[in-house]
Design an enzyme around this catalytic site. Structure first.
Site, PDB file in Angstrom:
ATOM      1  CD  GLU A 163     -27.834  18.538  21.037  1.00 31.77           C
ATOM      2  OE1 GLU A 163     -28.527  17.556  21.592  1.00 31.77           O
ATOM      3  OE2 GLU A 163     -26.768  19.048  21.167  1.00 31.77           O
ATOM      4  CD  GLU A 355     -27.349  20.229  26.082  1.00 35.11           C
ATOM      5  OE1 GLU A 355     -25.876  19.149  25.644  1.00 35.11           O
ATOM      6  OE2 GLU A 355     -28.096  20.715  26.072  1.00 35.11           O
TER       7      GLU A 355
HETATM    8  C1  FCB Z   1     -26.367  16.892  23.972  1.00 39.28           C
HETATM    9  C2  FCB Z   1     -27.828  16.597  24.841  1.00 39.28           C
HETATM   10  C3  FCB Z   1     -27.626  16.937  25.917  1.00 39.28           C
HETATM   11  C4  FCB Z   1     -26.669  16.199  26.431  1.00 39.28           C
HETATM   12  C5  FCB Z   1     -25.517  15.887  26.017  1.00 39.28           C
HETATM   13  C6  FCB Z   1     -24.040  15.517  26.629  1.00 39.28           C
HETATM   14  O1  FCB Z   1     -26.159  15.658  22.786  1.00 39.28           O
HETATM   15  O2  FCB Z   1     -28.268  17.771  24.248  1.00 39.28           O
HETATM   16  O3  FCB Z   1     -28.746  16.301  26.648  1.00 39.28           O
HETATM   17  O4  FCB Z   1     -26.925  14.571  26.093  1.00 39.28           O
HETATM   18  O5  FCB Z   1     -24.951  15.908  24.370  1.00 39.28           O
END
Ligand code: FCB
Length: 450
Positions: A163, A355
């Site tokens: 990110e 994620e």
């Molecule tokens: C993302 C991050 C991760 C975690 C999730 C909830 O933005 O990559 O580290 O904090 O959100």
């Protein structure tokens, strides 16, 4: 069609969020250690100093992953654990931790998917200008060499950055994340440009030095747009809204991924940023545009878009009844259909969901268990949409649930619980939540149980 036979079912976590042991074995400080010392920066003045103490409990944590049945684990390596000052002397003890962890994972039949950078930037390099310094790309490449030389005999899947928009925009513009700066656009965009150069150089290093044939991607996030209906006009509006820069906003995938996949910044973005756009030196774009094997993407939700006047995109107000998670993020399962679809259309790479998950108000019930029906429903709905995407022919290779266990949620501290496993921080006891057992059945049946 359902999930392909070799579909990757995984879980994810990140170094600073789970490891703790920030002073152990010669680890250097990161910008997050610094931010955690700043009064008022983190909820309840908490920090990642202890976190889940995964540094000491990693064997138990890998055993839990094994019992969950995942075939992959997305972990990140802490740069200041490996090179405490960011450049120069390598810390053998820091490397040894990941060495043991990787071996433990492989012995459990779990493939490590390694992210080189998940935000714990060496504080010593911040003191030298951090991402604003053009040398930061070389610093990152040198760190990548150390990691690749040590682990690429066993690690095949690599992601450069997690990110980039978060640590650039939240870290350097709004100040909510480390290093906590509130800079002007020109500096923020300059940092972002160096971040992209660092990515490109790291990909070159991985390809040049990896011992086992590497599979390389990255793990950005960005705005996902969901068409309000299946009408072509709404789909078109959603696609346009997902990639078009109409105002100064770094949360569009195009600002980051167009340089990587097309070799140039998007023209509309250059226009809105005007004189603040970054200085591009000769050769920069060639460095940034390194071929990637996959597009990893973190998706938690999306905005619903319809075609408004003259077909122009219009955001449909969230007041139409989406649920909200502990983070106040909208529950919008279709993001896991449209996100991969639009990203694959544009960048034409296999997708991994690196994620996805939710934070909930989880606690230990009187029966000693942690019941999280909302997380089960959330994951169920999102995974059905992912399945629909696979069925429609989108090439999706894997899914990593965030997160294997509750952990330090950045500026929210330990307030937000994202885990499939509950962590009782005072005792460091792990309790698999109901969703853990539910996800195990999903994995076991390769998604047929959904
Ligand atoms: C993302 C991050 C991760 C975690 C999730 C909830 O933005 O990559 O580290 O904090 O959100």
């Amino acid at each position: 069609m359902s999930f392909p036979k070799n579909f990757v079912w995984g879980v994810a976590a990140a170094s600073y969020q789970i490891e703790g042991a920030v002073k152990a074995d010669g680890r250097g400080d990161s910008v997050w250690d610094m931010l955690c010392r700043k009064p008022g920066a983190i909820w309840s003045e908490q920090s990642g100093a202890e976190a889940c103490n995964h540094y000491r409990h990693y064997k138990q944590d890998v055993a839990l992953m094994k019992s969950l049945g995942v075939n992959a684990y997305r972990l990140s390596i802490a740069w200041p654990r490996v090179i405490p000052d960011g450049t120069g002397k390598v810390n053998a003890k820091g490397l040894a931790f990941y060495d043991k962890l990787i071996d433990e994972l492989l012995a459990a039949g779990i493939q490590p998917y390694v992210t080189l950078f998940h935000w714990d930037y060496p504080l010593a390099l911040y003191h030298r200008g951090g991402w604003l310094n053009r040398d930061s790309a070389d610093w990152f490449a040198d760190y990548t060499k150390v990691v690749v030389d040590k682990f690429s005999d066993r690690v095949k899947h690599w992601m450069t950055l997690n990110e980039p928009v978060c640590f650039t925009d939240l870290g350097h513009r709004t100040g909510a994340h480390a290093p906590g700066d509130k800079l002007a656009w020109a500096e923020v965009l300059r940092a972002a440009h160096n971040v992209l150069r660092a990515h490109g150089q790291a990909v070159q290093v991985i390809r040049a030095r990896a011992k086992a044939k590497p599979v390389v991607g990255w793990a950005p996030c960005g705005r996902t747009c969901i068409p309000a209906t299946d009408k072509p006009a709404d789909i078109k509006a959603a696609r346009q809204s997902m990639f078009q820069l109409t105002e100064r906003n770094l949360w569009l995938h195009s600002w980051w991924s167009d340089p990587i996949f097309f070799g140039h910044y998007p023209a509309d973005g250059l226009k809105v940023f005007g004189a603040d756009a970054p200085q591009v030196e000769p050769g920069d774009m060639r460095t940034i545009q390194q071929p990637l094997d996959f597009f990893g993407v973190n998706i938690y939700g999306g905005d619903t878009i319809r075609a408004g006047k003259n077909g122009q995109p219009e955001v449909v107000s969230p007041a139409t009844g989406h649920g909200l998670t502990g983070m106040d993020w909208q529950v919008t399962p279709a993001a896991l259909y449209w996100g991969p679809r639009f990203l694959q259309e544009r960048y034409k790479r296999p997708i991994y969901i690196t994620e996805n998950g939710m934070s909930g108000m989880d606690w230990i019930a009187l029966d000693g268990q942690v019941h999280d029906p909302q997380r089960i429903d959330f994951l169920h709905r999102y995974l059905l949409e992912l399945k629909r995407a696979v069925t429609d022919g989108i090439d999706i290779r894997g899914y990593f649930q965030w997160s294997v266990m509750d952990n330090f949620e950045w500026a929210y501290g330990y307030k937000q619980r994202f885990g499939l496993v509950y962590v009782d921080y005072p005792t460091q006891k792990r309790i698999p939540k109901d969703s853990f057992h539910w996800y195990r059945r999903v994995i076991e049946s390769n998604g047929a149980s959904l």
